[in-house]
Design a protein around this motif. Structure first.
Motif, PDB file in Angstrom:
ATOM      1  N   ASP A 223       0.837  -1.196   0.000  1.00  0.00           N
ATOM      2  CA  ASP A 223       0.000   0.000   0.000  1.00  0.00           C
ATOM      3  C   ASP A 223       0.875   1.250   0.000  1.00  0.00           C
ATOM      4  OD1 ASP A 223      -2.414  -1.562   0.370  1.00  0.00           O
ATOM      5  OD2 ASP A 223      -1.824  -1.771   2.475  1.00  0.00           O
ATOM      6  N   GLY A 226      -0.722   2.912   5.292  1.00  0.00           N
ATOM      7  CA  GLY A 226      -1.567   2.027   6.069  1.00  0.00           C
ATOM      8  C   GLY A 226      -1.655   2.487   7.507  1.00  0.00           C
ATOM      9  N   HIS A 228      -3.249   0.478  10.818  1.00  0.00           N
ATOM     10  CA  HIS A 228      -3.937  -0.694  11.360  1.00  0.00           C
ATOM     11  C   HIS A 228      -3.862  -0.657  12.883  1.00  0.00           C
ATOM     12  CE1 HIS A 228      -2.986  -3.039   7.361  1.00  0.00           C
ATOM     13  NE2 HIS A 228      -3.476  -1.839   7.157  1.00  0.00           N
ATOM     14  N   ASP A 248      -0.978  -2.638  -4.265  1.00  0.00           N
ATOM     15  CA  ASP A 248      -2.179  -3.019  -3.528  1.00  0.00           C
ATOM     16  C   ASP A 248      -3.130  -1.816  -3.467  1.00  0.00           C
ATOM     17  OD1 ASP A 248      -3.837  -4.803  -2.202  1.00  0.00           O
ATOM     18  OD2 ASP A 248      -2.938  -4.463  -0.258  1.00  0.00           O
ATOM     19  N   ASP A 249      -3.249  -1.144  -2.347  1.00  0.00           N
ATOM     20  CA  ASP A 249      -4.154  -0.007  -2.206  1.00  0.00           C
ATOM     21  C   ASP A 249      -3.369   1.288  -1.995  1.00  0.00           C
ATOM     22  OD1 ASP A 249      -6.621  -1.622  -2.172  1.00  0.00           O
ATOM     23  OD2 ASP A 249      -5.882  -2.318  -0.229  1.00  0.00           O
ATOM     24  N   ASP A 252      -4.974   2.327   3.257  1.00  0.00           N
ATOM     25  CA  ASP A 252      -5.599   1.112   3.781  1.00  0.00           C
ATOM     26  C   ASP A 252      -5.761   1.232   5.293  1.00  0.00           C
ATOM     27  OD1 ASP A 252      -6.423  -1.411   4.504  1.00  0.00           O
ATOM     28  OD2 ASP A 252      -4.946  -2.471   3.286  1.00  0.00           O
ATOM     29  N   ILE A 254      -7.627  -1.112   7.127  1.00  0.00           N
ATOM     30  CA  ILE A 254      -8.162  -2.371   7.619  1.00  0.00           C
ATOM     31  C   ILE A 254      -7.666  -2.634   9.047  1.00  0.00           C
ATOM     32  CG2 ILE A 254      -6.297  -3.795   6.681  1.00  0.00           C
ATOM     33  CD1 ILE A 254      -8.420  -5.925   6.047  1.00  0.00           C
ATOM     34  N   SER A 270      -3.812   2.443  -8.365  1.00  0.00           N
ATOM     35  CA  SER A 270      -3.580   1.356  -7.414  1.00  0.00           C
ATOM     36  C   SER A 270      -3.977   0.027  -8.047  1.00  0.00           C
ATOM     37  CB  SER A 270      -4.419   1.572  -6.150  1.00  0.00           C
ATOM     38  OG  SER A 270      -4.177   2.835  -5.580  1.00  0.00           O
ATOM     39  N   ASP A 282      -5.268  -5.541  -4.439  1.00  0.00           N
ATOM     40  CA  ASP A 282      -6.694  -5.216  -4.378  1.00  0.00           C
ATOM     41  C   ASP A 282      -7.062  -4.043  -5.276  1.00  0.00           C
ATOM     42  OD1 ASP A 282      -7.203  -7.287  -2.641  1.00  0.00           O
ATOM     43  OD2 ASP A 282      -7.000  -6.060  -0.846  1.00  0.00           O
ATOM     44  N   ASN A 284      -7.681  -0.588  -4.570  1.00  0.00           N
ATOM     45  CA  ASN A 284      -8.580   0.474  -4.132  1.00  0.00           C
ATOM     46  C   ASN A 284      -7.792   1.755  -3.848  1.00  0.00           C
ATOM     47  OD1 ASN A 284     -11.163  -1.185  -3.742  1.00  0.00           O
ATOM     48  ND2 ASN A 284      -9.667  -2.315  -2.516  1.00  0.00           N
ATOM     49  N   LYS A 287      -9.225   2.525   1.038  1.00  0.00           N
ATOM     50  CA  LYS A 287      -9.880   1.396   1.703  1.00  0.00           C
ATOM     51  C   LYS A 287     -10.101   1.811   3.155  1.00  0.00           C
ATOM     52  CE  LYS A 287      -8.575  -2.891   0.905  1.00  0.00           C
ATOM     53  NZ  LYS A 287      -7.690  -4.089   0.942  1.00  0.00           N
ATOM     54  N   ASN A 320     -15.084  -1.700   2.485  1.00  0.00           N
ATOM     55  CA  ASN A 320     -14.326  -2.912   2.779  1.00  0.00           C
ATOM     56  C   ASN A 320     -14.920  -3.729   3.927  1.00  0.00           C
ATOM     57  OD1 ASN A 320     -12.151  -4.737   2.394  1.00  0.00           O
ATOM     58  ND2 ASN A 320     -11.038  -3.796   4.089  1.00  0.00           N
TER      59      ASN A 320
END
Length: 448
Positions: A223, A226, A228, A248-249, A252, A254, A270, A282, A284, A287, A320
């Protein structure tokens, strides 16, 4: 692409109509060299850690500078390339984590420890040559009240196929500022907030990241940005950041159990191997949450506003499988598939639409999906706003990676900005962001 990231002034005034007055932030002092004095130190590629640490006799490493620097001190990092070949510790296993640069000494509120590029120069921290056979963090920030500014960070590798990713910058401290960083060609996320609250990522670019050796498949974890973070770590903000050509994104969130705000940021291209049309990851742009596709208690609301997503392989803005309704305010999504995907999950585990959407623009792709159950109003698809290329000054997909302004803020570009006669003007509803005219404009850009 490596670009000089120059000094930054306060973006709150420069981009007032873009960012909004929400998250409190006091900008750093203007990026000017302090006079030679106690508490001001220098690092240079040709320095020596046995030297005095002055401008004329600099140290060789940030690591040594940290052993001396105290709260309120500034370490100027001179331009040039700093090559890293090994971590600060050995790999205890092939799946262990090691650091190349560890920043674990904290500043204090009002007196951060600053690691700043010397004005007009670009220090490049190059981790391409690292051979450690485990997971690698290029810059690992475990301390708090630390301010990194103007550094270019590149080349953190994956040296085996047993792990998901390596990282350019990893943060687990609080109240840190990452400003005007140029992070690229990382085999994993460019900048990753694992823990800590009150961190600000400002005027930073993360691009061309690709993880060819990921254990979950090539390209599935790189990404741009990110976060998380666990619960009880509020106040993390991404402002005026750009993410592009990440496998990837772009952004993110997530598994984030503390609220995150993304504002005035751009994500494009992306979900492809950088520089190619080969599908990867992915794909996005933004996300905004989710907990592995299942319902969990303790989910939190994230906010994405004044941001732009275009040309991403999947969704521009994606819930998501999130468990609560995020706020998506004044965003522009162009040529994504779909532009807004509000796929959420209910307490019973069933799919449902979740999201609070106001003043958004969806154009040039598949406008929406999974909207049943959302709170959506004053968006182009609700209003039936007539959309065409002529509503915008430009719909070009190139040029978004133009150099930033001298103060580090986003470049002033015509792309996806409404014309002065556009049907997007004054068609929105107030959501707490500043606007001009009788009502907010639709989309990320307010026309004066």
């Amino acid at each position: 692409m490596a670009r000089a990231l120059l000094s930054s002034a306060v973006i709150v005034s420069v981009l007032a109509v873009v960012t909004g007055p929400t998250t409190a932030y006091s900008a750093p002092a203007p990026h000017k060299p302090h006079p030679a004095a106690a508490g001001v130190y220098y690092v240079a590629p040709d320095g020596n850690d046995s030297a005095a640490g002055t401008k004329d006799s600099p140290w060789a490493s940030i690591a040594h500078a940290q052993t001396v620097a105290e709260p309120g001190n500034t370490v100027y990092v001179r331009g040039g390339t700093y090559d890293y070949t090994h971590a600060t510790t050995t790999c205890t296993s092939r799946t262990a984590r090691v650091d190349a640069v560890t920043l674990d000494k904290s500043g204090t509120a009002g007196s951060p420890i600053r690691y700043w590029a010397y004005p007009g120069e670009v220090p490049v921290l190059d981790f391409t040559g690292m051979t450690d056979d485990c997971r690698i963090k290029g810059v690992d920030v475990t301390g708090s009240w630390i301010h990194l500014k103007g550094l270019e960070i590149t080349g953190v590798p994956q040296n085996n196929t047993l792990n998901h990713e390596s990282w350019g910058v990893w943060n687990s401290g609080s109240d840190n500022t990452y400003e005007q960083l140029d992070i690229h060609h990382i085999m994993g996320p460019g900048l990753f907030i694992q823990g800590g609250g009150g961190n600000l990522v400002l005027d930073t670019d993360s691009h061309d990241n690709y993880d060819p050796n990921s254990s979950s498949g090539a390209g599935t974890n790189a990404d741009g940005f990110g976060a998380h973070i666990p619960a009880n770590n509020p106040g993390n903000v991404f402002r005026a950041c750009r993410a592009w050509n990440n496998s990837d994104d772009g952004f993110d969130l997530i598994n984030a159990l503390s609220s995150v705000t993304i504002e005035s940021s751009w994500a494009w291209s992306s979900g492809y191997v950088p520089g190619t049309a080969t599908r990867s990851g992915d794909g996005n742009g933004f996300k905004a949450g989710g907990y592995g596709g299942t319902y969990v208690t303790g989910g939190v609301k994230h906010t994405v506003r004044r941001s732009v997503a275009f040309g991403n392989r999947a969704a521009g803005f994606y819930a998501n499988h999130h468990t609560v309704a995020n706020d998506f305010f004044n965003n522009t999504s162009f040529a994504n598939h779909p532009d807004f995907n509000m796929l959420g999950v209910s307490p019973t585990g069933e799919a449902t639409g979740l999201g609070n959407l106001r003043n958004n623009v969806a154009y040039g792709g598949t406008p929406t999906s999974n909207m049943t159950g959302t709170d959506a109003d004053h968006n182009t698809w609700d209003l039936g706003t007539p959309l065409s290329d002529g509503q915008f000054q430009s719909v070009a997909a190139t040029g978004w990676d133009a150099p930033r302004r001298p103060d580090g803020s986003l470049p002033d570009l015509p792309y996806l900005r409404p014309t002065t006669q556009s049907d997007l003007i004054d068609q929105g509803t107030p959501v707490g962001l500043p606007y001009k005219g009788r009502a907010p404009d639709l989309g990320a850009f307010e026309v004066s």
